[in-house]
Design an enzyme around this catalytic site. Structure first.
Site, short mmCIF file in Angstrom:
data_model
loop_
_atom_site.label_atom_id
_atom_site.label_comp_id
_atom_site.label_asym_id
_atom_site.label_seq_id
_atom_site.Cartn_x
_atom_site.Cartn_y
_atom_site.Cartn_z
N LYS A 1 0.84 -1.19 0.00
CA LYS A 1 0.00 0.00 0.00
C LYS A 1 0.88 1.25 0.00
O LYS A 1 1.73 1.42 0.89
CB LYS A 1 -0.85 0.02 1.27
CG LYS A 1 -2.26 -0.45 1.08
CD LYS A 1 -3.02 -0.24 2.38
CE LYS A 1 -4.49 -0.34 2.18
NZ LYS A 1 -5.21 -0.10 3.44
C1 E4P Z 1 -8.70 0.53 3.21
O1 E4P Z 1 -7.84 -0.19 2.75
C2 E4P Z 1 -8.52 1.29 4.43
O2 E4P Z 1 -7.74 0.55 5.32
C3 E4P Z 1 -9.81 1.59 5.15
O3 E4P Z 1 -10.95 1.22 4.43
C4 E4P Z 1 -9.85 2.99 5.66
O4 E4P Z 1 -11.00 3.19 6.39
P1 E4P Z 1 -11.28 4.56 7.17
O5 E4P Z 1 -11.37 5.63 6.15
O6 E4P Z 1 -12.58 4.30 7.85
O7 E4P Z 1 -10.15 4.78 8.11
#
Ligand code: E4P
Length: 229
Positions: A85
């Site tokens: 990521k």
């Molecule tokens: C996706 O990969 C993220 O980890 C996640 O959906 C982020 O969620 P949030 O915006 O509720 O922190």
């Protein structure tokens, strides 16, 4: 649409894995901190001994692009099913697109994350390659948090990616089960959801009159437990 589990609690991840509910996993540093993880690499390697046949995303955690580049290579080396990521920006608001381009050139599978605008989608799309698998994570829930409807944005993002890089579009940060249907209609390839939403999936197509009765049952039970007179 593919359903991924978003979280870093090993027991929950394994339950989702063995329960056959999800086709992949996403994590991020905030979820790891919430799960009490202090040794990032030890955690990731432990997870990967058990989950090695479904995509799983681990995020770089540096803030300068050179260190992110090195971390990306290291994280990538932990497993065939790993997607690294890369946040679309650093904390200074500088674009990570050049870094994404470099890593794609190295053949590394990426999940470009924390995307909230179509300009960001387009910029990433320009440097992805149809020959290197990639996920583009648009934080639809965070868009909705600002009062904007994420649906048209996600639909447009899906069209952009399909026409060019063929990267998979992921609906990130869902807030409710409804988002699973919305993501599907928009043409998203994946939605990743935390445990609270995964649990609520059993509510899909539930009879609403029965849900009404259960709601009143809850009020009544709590009134009894509170001992209201
Ligand atoms: C996706 O990969 C993220 O980890 C996640 O959906 C982020 O969620 P949030 O915006 O509720 O922190």
């Amino acid at each position: 649409i593919k359903l991924f589990a978003d979280g870093a609690n090993l027991d929950d991840m394994l339950a989702a894995y063995y329960g056959g509910i999800v086709q992949g996993f996403t994590t991020n540093p905030t979820l790891m901190r919430k799960a009490g993880i202090t040794d990032y690499e030890a955690f990731a390697r432990e997870v990967l001994t058990m989950i090695c046949d479904r995509p799983i995303s681990f995020e770089v955690f540096a803030d300068d692009f050179e260190t992110m580049y090195r971390q990306a290579h290291k994280i990538n080396s932990w497993g065939e099913n790993v997607y690294v990521k890369i946040p679309i920006t650093n904390t200074k608001g500088e674009s990570a697109v050049a870094l994404v381009k470099r890593l794609v050139g190295d053949g590394i599978k990426l999940n470009v994350t924390a995307i909230l605008t179509l300009d960001q989608v387009q910029a990433v799309n320009n440097v992805l390659s149809p020959y290197v698998p990639a996920i583009v994570s648009v934080f639809a829930g965070r868009i909705a948090d600002t009062g904007s409807d994420p649906v048209p944005i996600m639909a447009q993002a899906a069209q952009m990616l399909k026409a060019e890089s063929q990267a998979e579009l992921l609906w990130a940060s869902p807030r409710e089960v409804l988002n699973v249907y919305q993501a599907e209609i928009c043409g998203c390839d994946i939605i990743t959801a935390t445990g609270d939403i995964l649990k609520k999936l059993s509510m899909r197509d539930k009879d609403l009159s029965e849900l009404s009765r259960e709601t009143v049952q809850m009020f009544y039970d709590d009134a009894c437990k509170a001992g209201f007179k």
